[in-house]
Design a protein around this motif. Structure first.
Motif, PDB file in Angstrom:
ATOM      1  N   SER A 151     -29.194  48.320   4.504  1.00  0.00           N
ATOM      2  CA  SER A 151     -29.891  48.023   6.433  1.00  0.00           C
ATOM      3  C   SER A 151     -28.779  49.781   6.680  1.00  0.00           C
ATOM      4  CB  SER A 151     -29.371  46.958   6.949  1.00  0.00           C
ATOM      5  OG  SER A 151     -30.369  46.007   6.893  1.00  0.00           O
ATOM      6  N   LEU A 152     -29.356  50.359   7.260  1.00  0.00           N
ATOM      7  CA  LEU A 152     -28.708  51.758   7.929  1.00  0.00           C
ATOM      8  C   LEU A 152     -28.525  51.545   8.984  1.00  0.00           C
ATOM      9  CD1 LEU A 152     -27.771  54.848   7.111  1.00  0.00           C
ATOM     10  CD2 LEU A 152     -30.010  55.334   6.882  1.00  0.00           C
ATOM     11  N   SER A 153     -27.346  52.037   9.750  1.00  0.00           N
ATOM     12  CA  SER A 153     -27.671  51.452  11.112  1.00  0.00           C
ATOM     13  C   SER A 153     -28.695  52.702  12.024  1.00  0.00           C
ATOM     14  CB  SER A 153     -26.186  51.539  11.653  1.00  0.00           C
ATOM     15  OG  SER A 153     -25.988  51.292  13.024  1.00  0.00           O
ATOM     16  N   LEU A 154     -29.160  52.444  13.671  1.00  0.00           N
ATOM     17  CA  LEU A 154     -29.495  53.638  13.916  1.00  0.00           C
ATOM     18  C   LEU A 154     -28.927  53.580  15.501  1.00  0.00           C
ATOM     19  CD1 LEU A 154     -33.668  53.101  12.237  1.00  0.00           C
ATOM     20  CD2 LEU A 154     -31.463  54.870  11.570  1.00  0.00           C
ATOM     21  N   ASP A 155     -28.667  52.897  15.415  1.00  0.00           N
ATOM     22  CA  ASP A 155     -28.090  52.825  16.948  1.00  0.00           C
ATOM     23  C   ASP A 155     -26.431  53.295  17.510  1.00  0.00           C
ATOM     24  OD1 ASP A 155     -27.031  51.680  20.173  1.00  0.00           O
ATOM     25  OD2 ASP A 155     -27.856  49.304  19.124  1.00  0.00           O
ATOM     26  N   GLU A 156     -26.512  53.918  18.356  1.00  0.00           N
ATOM     27  CA  GLU A 156     -25.261  54.873  18.392  1.00  0.00           C
ATOM     28  C   GLU A 156     -24.629  53.874  19.809  1.00  0.00           C
ATOM     29  OE1 GLU A 156     -26.114  59.394  19.017  1.00  0.00           O
ATOM     30  OE2 GLU A 156     -26.776  59.065  17.437  1.00  0.00           O
ATOM     31  N   ILE A 157     -25.472  53.400  20.387  1.00  0.00           N
ATOM     32  CA  ILE A 157     -24.585  52.499  21.508  1.00  0.00           C
ATOM     33  C   ILE A 157     -23.208  51.958  20.798  1.00  0.00           C
ATOM     34  CG2 ILE A 157     -24.178  51.376  23.672  1.00  0.00           C
ATOM     35  CD1 ILE A 157     -26.610  53.362  24.102  1.00  0.00           C
ATOM     36  N   PHE A 158     -24.178  50.970  19.822  1.00  0.00           N
ATOM     37  CA  PHE A 158     -23.622  49.745  19.693  1.00  0.00           C
ATOM     38  C   PHE A 158     -24.553  49.662  18.200  1.00  0.00           C
ATOM     39  CE2 PHE A 158     -23.113  45.165  18.771  1.00  0.00           C
ATOM     40  CZ  PHE A 158     -21.884  44.878  19.233  1.00  0.00           C
ATOM     41  N   ASP A 159     -22.769  50.279  17.483  1.00  0.00           N
ATOM     42  CA  ASP A 159     -23.236  50.340  16.471  1.00  0.00           C
ATOM     43  C   ASP A 159     -22.631  49.269  15.778  1.00  0.00           C
ATOM     44  OD1 ASP A 159     -23.929  51.344  13.455  1.00  0.00           O
ATOM     45  OD2 ASP A 159     -22.410  52.694  13.610  1.00  0.00           O
ATOM     46  N   LEU A 160     -23.234  48.278  14.068  1.00  0.00           N
ATOM     47  CA  LEU A 160     -22.810  47.016  13.365  1.00  0.00           C
ATOM     48  C   LEU A 160     -22.719  47.650  12.591  1.00  0.00           C
ATOM     49  CD1 LEU A 160     -25.084  44.437  14.263  1.00  0.00           C
ATOM     50  CD2 LEU A 160     -23.035  44.541  14.785  1.00  0.00           C
ATOM     51  N   GLY A 161     -22.927  49.421  11.998  1.00  0.00           N
ATOM     52  CA  GLY A 161     -22.837  49.454  10.591  1.00  0.00           C
ATOM     53  C   GLY A 161     -23.518  49.244   9.689  1.00  0.00           C
ATOM     54  N   ASP A 162     -23.559  49.844   8.439  1.00  0.00           N
ATOM     55  CA  ASP A 162     -24.649  49.770   7.797  1.00  0.00           C
ATOM     56  C   ASP A 162     -23.938  48.253   6.738  1.00  0.00           C
ATOM     57  OD1 ASP A 162     -25.593  52.877   8.431  1.00  0.00           O
ATOM     58  OD2 ASP A 162     -24.603  53.585   6.430  1.00  0.00           O
ATOM     59  N   ARG A 163     -25.271  47.967   6.713  1.00  0.00           N
ATOM     60  CA  ARG A 163     -25.091  46.709   5.989  1.00  0.00           C
ATOM     61  C   ARG A 163     -25.520  46.792   4.281  1.00  0.00           C
ATOM     62  NH1 ARG A 163     -26.756  44.835  11.480  1.00  0.00           N
ATOM     63  NH2 ARG A 163     -28.680  44.711  10.419  1.00  0.00           N
ATOM     64  N   VAL A 164     -25.063  45.876   3.486  1.00  0.00           N
ATOM     65  CA  VAL A 164     -25.628  45.097   2.052  1.00  0.00           C
ATOM     66  C   VAL A 164     -26.396  44.033   2.180  1.00  0.00           C
ATOM     67  CG1 VAL A 164     -25.357  46.784   0.350  1.00  0.00           C
ATOM     68  CG2 VAL A 164     -23.239  44.616   0.993  1.00  0.00           C
ATOM     69  N   GLY A 165     -27.428  42.788   1.153  1.00  0.00           N
ATOM     70  CA  GLY A 165     -27.992  42.317   1.751  1.00  0.00           C
ATOM     71  C   GLY A 165     -28.651  41.748   0.437  1.00  0.00           C
ATOM     72  N   VAL A 166     -28.821  39.684   0.240  1.00  0.00           N
ATOM     73  CA  VAL A 166     -29.662  39.326  -0.767  1.00  0.00           C
ATOM     74  C   VAL A 166     -30.036  38.588   0.338  1.00  0.00           C
ATOM     75  CG1 VAL A 166     -28.076  37.951  -1.086  1.00  0.00           C
ATOM     76  CG2 VAL A 166     -29.535  38.362  -2.317  1.00  0.00           C
ATOM     77  N   SER A 167     -31.085  38.118   0.611  1.00  0.00           N
ATOM     78  CA  SER A 167     -32.447  37.461   0.934  1.00  0.00           C
ATOM     79  C   SER A 167     -32.997  36.533  -0.112  1.00  0.00           C
ATOM     80  CB  SER A 167     -32.996  37.381   1.894  1.00  0.00           C
ATOM     81  OG  SER A 167     -34.166  38.506   1.681  1.00  0.00           O
ATOM     82  N   THR A 168     -33.442  35.304  -0.059  1.00  0.00           N
ATOM     83  CA  THR A 168     -35.230  34.716  -0.319  1.00  0.00           C
ATOM     84  C   THR A 168     -35.299  33.415  -0.057  1.00  0.00           C
ATOM     85  OG1 THR A 168     -35.549  32.847  -2.170  1.00  0.00           O
ATOM     86  CG2 THR A 168     -33.299  32.605  -1.123  1.00  0.00           C
ATOM     87  N   THR A 169     -37.074  34.152  -0.311  1.00  0.00           N
ATOM     88  CA  THR A 169     -37.857  33.277   0.830  1.00  0.00           C
ATOM     89  C   THR A 169     -38.676  32.951   0.227  1.00  0.00           C
ATOM     90  OG1 THR A 169     -38.061  35.299   2.622  1.00  0.00           O
ATOM     91  CG2 THR A 169     -39.923  34.322   2.397  1.00  0.00           C
ATOM     92  N   HIS A 170     -39.498  31.455   0.396  1.00  0.00           N
ATOM     93  CA  HIS A 170     -40.149  30.636  -0.122  1.00  0.00           C
ATOM     94  C   HIS A 170     -40.915  29.976   0.584  1.00  0.00           C
ATOM     95  CE1 HIS A 170     -37.099  30.822  -3.490  1.00  0.00           C
ATOM     96  NE2 HIS A 170     -36.198  30.990  -2.474  1.00  0.00           N
ATOM     97  N   GLY A 171     -42.105  29.807  -0.239  1.00  0.00           N
ATOM     98  CA  GLY A 171     -43.713  29.535   0.971  1.00  0.00           C
ATOM     99  C   GLY A 171     -44.673  28.881   0.239  1.00  0.00           C
TER     100      GLY A 171
END
Length: 161
Positions: free
Chosen positions: A35-55
């Protein structure tokens, strides 16, 4: 009174007919993302992640499921865990290829970092992508909504099973 009974019986037959024709089956996926941060005012910074979805894959065009992920914002040493419902609509292009639109809606649980900070708030991520056999690629916009709305571009690759 007879009208109510008739409508209830009619509804039961419609549900039974839909269930008999439906080809729903279990489907799951695992995604790896950046995830590439686009917010200049409140920047959470770039993120890496893993997710799983089931249904369930209701038919070849509609998926409904739930998922959980873990994101790590390395600039702030922040771990966040989105828990969400997922709805996907597929448009098949061939037997093994389809494009899709997806929406995750849920809540992000933030874990306290070394500075005593954490973010827990509403989470939403609309996305579009391509599924090639069991492999998929998607681009989305991940939004965290609290008092402020802040977000980032999200890029994911994953596998379905």
């Amino acid at each position: 009174m007879k009208t109510k009974r008739f409508l209830i019986i009619l509804a039961m037959f419609m549900i039974a007919g839909f269930s008999a024709n439906a080809q729903s089956r279990y489907s799951g996926e695992v995604d790896f993302g950046y995830s590439l941060s686009l917010d200049e005012i409140f920047d959470l910074g770039d993120r890496v992640g893993v997710s799983t979805t089931h249904g369930i894959l209701i038919n070849e065009r509609l998926f409904l499921g739930a998922g959980v992920g873990v994101d790590y914002a390395y600039d702030f040493e922040q771990i966040m865990m989105p828990v969400y419902a997922n709805l996907k609509g597929f448009l098949p292009l061939s037997e093994k290829t389809s494009i899709f639109a997806s929406a995750d809606v849920g809540y992000t649980i933030g874990f306290e970092n070394d500075y005593g900070e954490s973010i827990s708030c509403f989470y939403c991520c609309p996305a579009v992508g391509v599924k090639l056999n069991k492999f998929k690629v998607q681009v989305g916009y991940s939004m965290l909504v609290d008092v402020l709305t802040f977000g980032c571009m999200q890029f994911k690759v994953g596998f379905t099973f």
